[in-house]
Design a protein around this motif. Sequence first.
Motif, PDB file in Angstrom:
ATOM      1  N   LEU A   1       8.870  11.942  -4.080  1.00 25.70           N
ATOM      2  CA  LEU A   1       9.965  11.974  -3.418  1.00 25.70           C
ATOM      3  C   LEU A   1      11.094  11.195  -3.594  1.00 25.70           C
ATOM      4  O   LEU A   1      12.358  11.658  -3.552  1.00 25.70           O
ATOM      5  CB  LEU A   1       9.656  11.537  -1.984  1.00 25.70           C
ATOM      6  N   VAL A   2      10.955  10.034  -4.375  1.00 27.48           N
ATOM      7  CA  VAL A   2      11.980   9.497  -4.933  1.00 27.48           C
ATOM      8  C   VAL A   2      12.832  10.470  -6.094  1.00 27.48           C
ATOM      9  O   VAL A   2      14.098  10.453  -6.227  1.00 27.48           O
ATOM     10  CB  VAL A   2      11.637   7.933  -5.849  1.00 27.48           C
ATOM     11  N   ALA A   3      12.045  11.040  -6.846  1.00 28.15           N
ATOM     12  CA  ALA A   3      12.778  11.813  -7.796  1.00 28.15           C
ATOM     13  C   ALA A   3      13.466  13.068  -7.141  1.00 28.15           C
ATOM     14  O   ALA A   3      14.373  13.566  -7.770  1.00 28.15           O
ATOM     15  CB  ALA A   3      11.340  12.505  -8.810  1.00 28.15           C
ATOM     16  N   ARG A   4      12.745  13.519  -5.935  1.00 24.34           N
ATOM     17  CA  ARG A   4      13.626  14.517  -5.326  1.00 24.34           C
ATOM     18  C   ARG A   4      15.060  14.135  -4.717  1.00 24.34           C
ATOM     19  O   ARG A   4      15.923  14.883  -4.562  1.00 24.34           O
ATOM     20  CB  ARG A   4      12.732  15.267  -4.184  1.00 24.34           C
ATOM     21  N   ILE A   5      14.952  12.858  -4.341  1.00 20.54           N
ATOM     22  CA  ILE A   5      16.247  12.258  -3.664  1.00 20.54           C
ATOM     23  C   ILE A   5      17.224  12.195  -4.844  1.00 20.54           C
ATOM     24  O   ILE A   5      18.282  12.394  -4.825  1.00 20.54           O
ATOM     25  CB  ILE A   5      15.762  10.638  -3.267  1.00 20.54           C
ATOM     26  N   ALA A   6      16.584  11.468  -6.174  1.00 19.42           N
ATOM     27  CA  ALA A   6      17.557  11.562  -7.239  1.00 19.42           C
ATOM     28  C   ALA A   6      18.210  12.870  -7.638  1.00 19.42           C
ATOM     29  O   ALA A   6      19.397  13.027  -7.743  1.00 19.42           O
ATOM     30  CB  ALA A   6      16.892  10.983  -8.358  1.00 19.42           C
ATOM     31  N   GLU A   7      17.386  13.893  -7.631  1.00 14.88           N
ATOM     32  CA  GLU A   7      17.782  15.301  -8.132  1.00 14.88           C
ATOM     33  C   GLU A   7      18.929  15.679  -6.723  1.00 14.88           C
ATOM     34  O   GLU A   7      20.021  16.404  -7.223  1.00 14.88           O
ATOM     35  CB  GLU A   7      16.698  16.253  -8.043  1.00 14.88           C
ATOM     36  N   ALA A   8      18.846  15.516  -5.626  1.00 13.55           N
ATOM     37  CA  ALA A   8      19.659  15.726  -4.435  1.00 13.55           C
ATOM     38  C   ALA A   8      21.016  15.062  -4.613  1.00 13.55           C
ATOM     39  O   ALA A   8      21.814  15.808  -4.184  1.00 13.55           O
ATOM     40  CB  ALA A   8      18.978  15.629  -3.103  1.00 13.55           C
TER      41      ALA A   8
ATOM     42  N   ALA B   1      11.286   2.038   5.232  1.00  7.13           N
ATOM     43  CA  ALA B   1      11.244   3.095   4.366  1.00  7.13           C
ATOM     44  C   ALA B   1      10.214   3.990   4.444  1.00  7.13           C
ATOM     45  O   ALA B   1      10.325   5.212   4.474  1.00  7.13           O
ATOM     46  CB  ALA B   1      11.287   2.266   2.728  1.00  7.13           C
ATOM     47  N   VAL B   2       8.786   3.474   4.513  1.00  5.68           N
ATOM     48  CA  VAL B   2       7.772   4.543   4.679  1.00  5.68           C
ATOM     49  C   VAL B   2       7.814   5.422   5.857  1.00  5.68           C
ATOM     50  O   VAL B   2       7.737   6.642   6.006  1.00  5.68           O
ATOM     51  CB  VAL B   2       6.467   3.536   4.940  1.00  5.68           C
ATOM     52  N   ALA B   3       8.482   4.769   7.134  1.00  4.21           N
ATOM     53  CA  ALA B   3       8.848   5.791   8.343  1.00  4.21           C
ATOM     54  C   ALA B   3       9.754   6.727   8.098  1.00  4.21           C
ATOM     55  O   ALA B   3       9.534   7.681   8.552  1.00  4.21           O
ATOM     56  CB  ALA B   3       9.328   4.682   9.499  1.00  4.21           C
TER      57      ALA B   3
ATOM     58  N   TYR C   1      13.445   0.874  -0.530  1.00  7.75           N
ATOM     59  CA  TYR C   1      12.292   1.108  -1.451  1.00  7.75           C
ATOM     60  C   TYR C   1      12.490   0.288  -2.716  1.00  7.75           C
ATOM     61  O   TYR C   1      11.467  -0.497  -3.045  1.00  7.75           O
ATOM     62  CB  TYR C   1      12.094   2.566  -1.782  1.00  7.75           C
ATOM     63  N   GLY C   2      13.566   0.073  -3.175  1.00  8.93           N
ATOM     64  CA  GLY C   2      13.852  -0.736  -4.409  1.00  8.93           C
ATOM     65  C   GLY C   2      13.897  -2.376  -4.121  1.00  8.93           C
ATOM     66  O   GLY C   2      13.325  -2.861  -4.678  1.00  8.93           O
ATOM     67  N   TRP C   3      14.310  -2.512  -3.109  1.00 11.78           N
ATOM     68  CA  TRP C   3      14.640  -4.133  -2.680  1.00 11.78           C
ATOM     69  C   TRP C   3      13.116  -4.427  -2.213  1.00 11.78           C
ATOM     70  O   TRP C   3      12.873  -5.778  -2.362  1.00 11.78           O
ATOM     71  CB  TRP C   3      15.500  -4.437  -1.650  1.00 11.78           C
ATOM     72  N   THR C   4      12.367  -3.694  -1.942  1.00 11.16           N
ATOM     73  CA  THR C   4      10.769  -4.231  -1.639  1.00 11.16           C
ATOM     74  C   THR C   4      10.369  -4.680  -2.714  1.00 11.16           C
ATOM     75  O   THR C   4       9.602  -5.852  -2.813  1.00 11.16           O
ATOM     76  CB  THR C   4       9.817  -2.950  -1.086  1.00 11.16           C
ATOM     77  N   LEU C   5      10.747  -4.303  -3.812  1.00 13.91           N
ATOM     78  CA  LEU C   5      10.052  -4.648  -5.362  1.00 13.91           C
ATOM     79  C   LEU C   5      10.780  -5.996  -5.493  1.00 13.91           C
ATOM     80  O   LEU C   5      10.182  -7.064  -6.204  1.00 13.91           O
ATOM     81  CB  LEU C   5       9.968  -3.663  -6.497  1.00 13.91           C
ATOM     82  N   TRP C   6      11.972  -6.173  -5.288  1.00 13.01           N
ATOM     83  CA  TRP C   6      12.694  -7.278  -5.548  1.00 13.01           C
ATOM     84  C   TRP C   6      12.073  -8.552  -4.720  1.00 13.01           C
ATOM     85  O   TRP C   6      11.746  -9.475  -5.457  1.00 13.01           O
ATOM     86  CB  TRP C   6      14.117  -7.364  -4.873  1.00 13.01           C
ATOM     87  N   ALA C   7      11.559  -8.120  -3.559  1.00 12.14           N
ATOM     88  CA  ALA C   7      10.716  -9.326  -2.585  1.00 12.14           C
ATOM     89  C   ALA C   7       9.391  -9.357  -3.399  1.00 12.14           C
ATOM     90  O   ALA C   7       9.020 -10.679  -3.299  1.00 12.14           O
ATOM     91  CB  ALA C   7      10.445  -8.871  -1.159  1.00 12.14           C
ATOM     92  N   ALA C   8       8.781  -8.562  -3.930  1.00 15.48           N
ATOM     93  CA  ALA C   8       7.510  -8.702  -4.534  1.00 15.48           C
ATOM     94  C   ALA C   8       7.757  -9.677  -5.649  1.00 15.48           C
ATOM     95  O   ALA C   8       6.927 -10.680  -6.028  1.00 15.48           O
ATOM     96  CB  ALA C   8       6.927  -7.431  -4.861  1.00 15.48           C
TER      97      ALA C   8
ATOM     98  N   PRO D   1       0.803  -1.119  -0.093  1.00 16.03           N
ATOM     99  CA  PRO D   1       0.000  -0.078  -0.108  1.00 16.03           C
ATOM    100  C   PRO D   1       0.691   1.227   0.101  1.00 16.03           C
ATOM    101  O   PRO D   1       1.953   1.265   0.768  1.00 16.03           O
ATOM    102  CB  PRO D   1      -0.901  -0.077   1.379  1.00 16.03           C
ATOM    103  N   ARG D   2       0.310   2.210  -0.744  1.00 13.34           N
ATOM    104  CA  ARG D   2       1.091   3.614  -0.666  1.00 13.34           C
ATOM    105  C   ARG D   2       2.097   3.589  -1.697  1.00 13.34           C
ATOM    106  O   ARG D   2       3.280   4.759  -1.690  1.00 13.34           O
ATOM    107  CB  ARG D   2       1.213   4.214   0.509  1.00 13.34           C
ATOM    108  N   TYR D   3       2.840   2.381  -2.324  1.00  9.93           N
ATOM    109  CA  TYR D   3       4.010   2.339  -2.709  1.00  9.93           C
ATOM    110  C   TYR D   3       4.261   3.728  -3.541  1.00  9.93           C
ATOM    111  O   TYR D   3       5.138   4.166  -3.591  1.00  9.93           O
ATOM    112  CB  TYR D   3       4.268   0.954  -3.651  1.00  9.93           C
TER     113      TYR D   3
END
Length: 306
Positions: free
Chosen positions: A165-172, A286-288, A256-263, A157-159
Amino acid sequence: MELQTASIDADLDALLDSIPCTSRQPRTVEELPGGLTNRNLKVTNADGCCVVRIPAEGPGMLGIDRDQEYANSVAAAEAGVGAPVLHYRPASGLTVEFLPGTALTDADLHDPAVLGRVAAACRQLHAGPRFVNDFDMFAVQARYRAIVAEHGFRLPPRYDEFAPLVARIAEALGPRVTVPCNNDLLAANMLDDGERVRIIDYEYSGNNDPCFELGNIWSEATLPAPLLDVLITAYYGRPRPEQVARARLFGLMSKYGWTLWAAIQQATSPLDFDFWSWGMEKYDRAVAEFDGPDLEPLLAAARTGG
């Protein structure tokens, strides 16, 4: 966990007979715990010990390139931090390697002395020969997300809510200078003999920002924030708060990325393992962090350390 004697069927016995360093009889074969994409067997005979890594069967959606893994493993061995590759089979991805030492645990990484040896091993790997490919968690996460969407795999949920925010992290994090990285430094992928740490398992290896390596170590072991400061200081030789910020952001991206690895693994892996719970533990952390008060200061601090 104690090692267990592997059940030897005729096919496995024939396989070991066909590998020069495992063919000599008598031999003992022990199953090593912990492999999520390989079956790992420790084989001991009069010629010595080695570990046979047999890739698990599956549809291959994780993007593991066994030829790249082999080439990078050879480069890591040349750097003096990886295991010598004793045997490789391109068709199956089977490798045979061995290094002495005891696999670290998450608890071990709470010891600053151990973290110092880990930092030294990372510096040695990062100063070694370039790997044959690059690794970028932002690109990997996007590819995994497309696979999950295409196949209708379960999504937390909420993924997608966190994509801006991921885009902002990449930019930073900005343009990144890359070095040869393992990119999957769970504690168990580091062997410690009490004097030095060496690094094994290069399935996800590639040239990457060194702060991803350090942040991923911190994240995978669920270390408290002060120990990331210890790791960064040991790696750079002095306190580097801007690199701590970068490593924390990379650690967030790794979760965040390895979560999808698990999925993907939950939907496709033949292994009897609860990948979903494994991934959700990372995702909840990650959500926290996405929702917490530290993200904005980290973004600001990271922009000064590119």
